[in-house]
Design an enzyme around this catalytic site. Structure first.
Site, PDB file in Angstrom:
ATOM      1  N   CYS A 185      -1.659  -4.901  -1.317  1.00  0.00           N
ATOM      2  CA  CYS A 185      -2.922  -4.603  -1.996  1.00  0.00           C
ATOM      3  C   CYS A 185      -3.460  -5.826  -2.735  1.00  0.00           C
ATOM      4  CB  CYS A 185      -2.695  -3.456  -2.974  1.00  0.00           C
ATOM      5  SG  CYS A 185      -4.203  -2.836  -3.727  1.00  0.00           S
ATOM      6  N   CYS A 201      -0.065   4.331   0.458  1.00  0.00           N
ATOM      7  CA  CYS A 201      -0.672   5.432   1.208  1.00  0.00           C
ATOM      8  C   CYS A 201      -0.296   5.430   2.687  1.00  0.00           C
ATOM      9  CB  CYS A 201      -2.190   5.372   1.054  1.00  0.00           C
ATOM     10  SG  CYS A 201      -2.690   5.504  -0.670  1.00  0.00           S
ATOM     11  N   CYS A 225     -11.000   0.880   1.370  1.00  0.00           N
ATOM     12  CA  CYS A 225      -9.704   1.232   0.796  1.00  0.00           C
ATOM     13  C   CYS A 225      -9.405   2.680   1.167  1.00  0.00           C
ATOM     14  CB  CYS A 225      -9.735   1.059  -0.722  1.00  0.00           C
ATOM     15  SG  CYS A 225      -8.205   1.544  -1.540  1.00  0.00           S
ATOM     16  N   CYS A 231      -5.406  -4.771   0.597  1.00  0.00           N
ATOM     17  CA  CYS A 231      -5.069  -4.962   2.015  1.00  0.00           C
ATOM     18  C   CYS A 231      -6.201  -5.690   2.746  1.00  0.00           C
ATOM     19  CB  CYS A 231      -4.786  -3.610   2.670  1.00  0.00           C
ATOM     20  SG  CYS A 231      -6.243  -2.558   2.812  1.00  0.00           S
ATOM     21  N   CYS A 262       0.838  -1.196   0.000  1.00  0.00           N
ATOM     22  CA  CYS A 262       0.000   0.000   0.000  1.00  0.00           C
ATOM     23  C   CYS A 262       0.880   1.257   0.000  1.00  0.00           C
ATOM     24  CB  CYS A 262      -0.906  -0.001   1.224  1.00  0.00           C
ATOM     25  SG  CYS A 262      -1.899   1.485   1.378  1.00  0.00           S
TER      26      CYS A 262
END
Length: 115
Positions: free
Chosen positions: A76, A59, A87, A78, A57
């Site tokens: 991902c 982010c 998400c 996740c 991920c």
């Protein structure tokens, strides 16, 4: 800043592009109404896939990326996405979300233009 990327990176971008479109259809989720968000997240996934072989991920901030990969929570899609369809990157958005578009596809050129 325009970073020089290797051929494998572009293969990873293409793979993550295909994955994102396929997974959105399978889960009845959609992309963000702002395609730059979708393209940045796909590029982030491709960057990790190129570096580690898995789409971690993009982010989140990690103290130890290798340890996070071993835990398998933030790869991902996740665990939050797989279990609850949540998400936090806004790559896969539920139909009732305020940021949702009607799109489950994104043109690869949009992704490349945001590199």
């Amino acid at each position: 800043m325009n970073l020089k990327k290797n051929d494998n990176f572009y293969d990873c971008v293409n793979a993550m592009h295909k994955f994102a479109e396929t997974y959105a259809k399978q889960t009845n989720t959609f992309f963000c109404f702002d395609p730059s968000i979708t393209s940045i997240v796909i590029t982030g996934l491709a960057t990790y896939k190129d570096k580690y072989g898995v789409p971690l991920c993009p982010c989140r901030n990690y103290y130890n990326e290798e340890a996070e990969i071993e835990l398998n929570y933030w790869i991902c899609p996740c665990v939050s996405m797989r279990e609850r369809k949540e998400c936090h990157c806004k790559l896969f958005i539920n139909p009732d979300d305020e940021y949702v578009s009607e799109n489950q596809k994104i043109d690869i050129d949009i992704i490349y233009n945001n590199l």
